[in-house]
Design an enzyme around this catalytic site. Structure first.
Site, PDB file in Angstrom:
ATOM      1  N   LYS A  94      81.429 -23.003  53.765  1.00  0.00           N
ATOM      2  CA  LYS A  94      82.108 -24.099  53.055  1.00  0.00           C
ATOM      3  C   LYS A  94      83.629 -23.913  53.022  1.00  0.00           C
ATOM      4  O   LYS A  94      84.310 -24.413  52.127  1.00  0.00           O
ATOM      5  CB  LYS A  94      81.575 -24.258  51.622  1.00  0.00           C
ATOM      6  CG  LYS A  94      80.080 -24.434  51.510  1.00  0.00           C
ATOM      7  CD  LYS A  94      79.539 -25.519  52.437  1.00  0.00           C
ATOM      8  CE  LYS A  94      80.054 -26.900  52.075  1.00  0.00           C
ATOM      9  NZ  LYS A  94      79.538 -27.949  53.008  1.00  0.00           N
ATOM     10  N   GLY A  96      85.443 -24.457  56.022  1.00  0.00           N
ATOM     11  CA  GLY A  96      85.979 -25.319  57.076  1.00  0.00           C
ATOM     12  C   GLY A  96      85.663 -24.797  58.466  1.00  0.00           C
ATOM     13  O   GLY A  96      86.335 -25.150  59.434  1.00  0.00           O
ATOM     14  N   ARG A  98      83.019 -25.321  60.439  1.00  0.00           N
ATOM     15  CA  ARG A  98      82.524 -26.343  61.366  1.00  0.00           C
ATOM     16  C   ARG A  98      83.674 -27.181  61.900  1.00  0.00           C
ATOM     17  O   ARG A  98      83.729 -27.494  63.095  1.00  0.00           O
ATOM     18  CB  ARG A  98      81.474 -27.215  60.683  1.00  0.00           C
ATOM     19  CG  ARG A  98      81.048 -28.466  61.483  1.00  0.00           C
ATOM     20  CD  ARG A  98      80.537 -28.148  62.863  1.00  0.00           C
ATOM     21  NE  ARG A  98      79.376 -27.267  62.849  1.00  0.00           N
ATOM     22  CZ  ARG A  98      78.775 -26.834  63.943  1.00  0.00           C
ATOM     23  NH1 ARG A  98      79.252 -27.154  65.147  1.00  0.00           N
ATOM     24  NH2 ARG A  98      77.727 -26.040  63.858  1.00  0.00           N
ATOM     25  N   THR A 303      81.850 -35.954  48.166  1.00  0.00           N
ATOM     26  CA  THR A 303      82.368 -35.822  46.805  1.00  0.00           C
ATOM     27  C   THR A 303      81.675 -34.673  46.081  1.00  0.00           C
ATOM     28  O   THR A 303      80.441 -34.578  46.085  1.00  0.00           O
ATOM     29  CB  THR A 303      82.155 -37.130  46.025  1.00  0.00           C
ATOM     30  OG1 THR A 303      82.773 -38.206  46.739  1.00  0.00           O
ATOM     31  CG2 THR A 303      82.759 -37.029  44.634  1.00  0.00           C
ATOM     32  N   HIS A 304      82.457 -33.795  45.460  1.00  0.00           N
ATOM     33  CA  HIS A 304      81.897 -32.666  44.725  1.00  0.00           C
ATOM     34  C   HIS A 304      81.316 -33.117  43.383  1.00  0.00           C
ATOM     35  O   HIS A 304      81.726 -34.144  42.817  1.00  0.00           O
ATOM     36  CB  HIS A 304      82.980 -31.613  44.457  1.00  0.00           C
ATOM     37  CG  HIS A 304      83.439 -30.915  45.707  1.00  0.00           C
ATOM     38  ND1 HIS A 304      84.516 -30.037  45.717  1.00  0.00           N
ATOM     39  CD2 HIS A 304      82.962 -30.936  46.972  1.00  0.00           C
ATOM     40  CE1 HIS A 304      84.674 -29.567  46.934  1.00  0.00           C
ATOM     41  NE2 HIS A 304      83.762 -30.101  47.714  1.00  0.00           N
TER      42      HIS A 304
END
Length: 337
Positions: A94, A96, A98, A303-304
């Site tokens: 998580k 970045g 990818r 969205t978190h």
């Protein structure tokens, strides 16, 4: 005695039509000689050409060898083969990774595996031959790369990578550990919606406010702890740190540094990106031959979940000394609050 006198009789001119059989005979002989001469010239010319071709073939390579050589003038192999990677994106989840991989794949000298093989953390017993078989075919001069973010936090991975290659280049994408943890939880809850809230999982004791640093979303963010293991096996110069925040705000700037680190020509530049305001994330501009621009999947830039600001403040206080220690190891300040 008088000389006897012979009467002179002049020769009569020969008329062509007077002896047709004789004329025909002469024409036949002339024609035969012409054919014989022509045949001799043809045979001699053919032998000369054949001899010349043989001499040329001794010097010149065949057409097949010219079109598909094993090496070119610079010594690069033209035959694509499967090789072990020369670079790894080892973390963080998580952060970045990818996005970085997709951006790097724009470069013609990068050959990247799309999936995460998890060789050094899950499938190490399968051996290097299996690992090599997973890699994409690459030409000489191209860099083979794979990403598995779990490598950065797995205890045994640094030694295993070192056993494969002491010269491998390592890339870590790091991000504000608090934001990263929330993003991690957002992904978890999208798959298992019945789990407890972030606030409940983040604390061992809510009364005392003791944080559970062993909870995976929080434990991954202890970058200094994980980085220390890698520095025990590899020099700092072989580890390149990418800012996850700047990878979003200035992808071309971060890609320039990564290309330099990998020893590549700066081919991926700002002309390859545009900012998608809806996703709040950079996308790749329309590739040649495609009708649409390429953005990462719908899970990227989502969205978190909403987290209590008091909890966020406590987490920032918890991470502060860890971040400072990581900055010292990294030799740069990432500016996390």
């Amino acid at each position: 005695m008088a000389a006897s006198h012979q009467q002179y009789t002049p020769l009569q001119p020969h008329h062509p039509g007077a002896d047709p059989r004789r004329l025909f005979h002469r024409l036949t002989i002339a024609s035969s000689l012409s054919i014989l001469c022509f045949s001799l010239v043809y045979l001699l010319s053919g032998r000369l050409c054949e001899s010349e071709l043989k001499e040329n073939n001794k010097i010149r390579p065949s057409t097949r060898d010219f079109l598909v050589p094993d090496t070119n003038s610079s010594g690069k192999e033209w035959t694509a083969t499967r090789r072990l990677p020369q670079a790894l994106i080892i973390g963080v989840k998580k952060g970045g990774t990818r996005a970085l991989l997709e951006f790097l794949r724009l470069h013609p000298d990068i050959r990247a595996l799309g999936s995460e093989p998890h060789f050094f953390d899950r499938h190490y017993a399968r051996g290097l031959d299996w690992y090599r078989s997973m890699m994409p075919k690459a030409l000489g001069g191209q860099i083979v790369i794979e990403k598995t973010p779990r490598y950065f936090v797995t205890v045994d991975t640094p030694a295993r990578v070192h056993a494969m290659s002491q010269d491998i280049k390592l890339i870590v994408v790091v991000r504000d550990p608090v934001t990263r943890a929330i993003s991690d939880y957002t992904q978890i809850i999208s798959k298992t919606p019945d789990i407890p809230s972030f606030e409940r999982l983040a604390f061992k004791n809510h009364t005392t406010g003791q944080i559970d640093s062993q909870w995976s979303p929080l434990w991954i963010g202890l970058y200094a702890q994980h980085m220390e293991r890698w520095l025990a096996w590899f020099p700092r110069a072989q580890i390149h740190l990418v800012s996850g925040e700047r990878l979003i705000s200035d992808p071309a700037g971060e890609l320039r540094k990564v290309q330099d680190f990998l020893g590549l020509q700066r081919i991926v530049t700002d002309k390859h990106f545009y900012f998608n305001k809806t996703k709040g994330f950079p996308c790749l501009k329309k590739p040649e031959g495609s009708s649409k621009p390429h953005c990462l999947g719908k899970t990227k830039g989502r969205t978190h979940v909403s987290i209590d600001p008091v909890v966020i403040q406590k987490l920032r206080a918890f991470y502060k000394p860890h971040n400072q220690r990581f900055y010292q190891m990294a030799g740069q300040d990432f500016g996390w609050q």
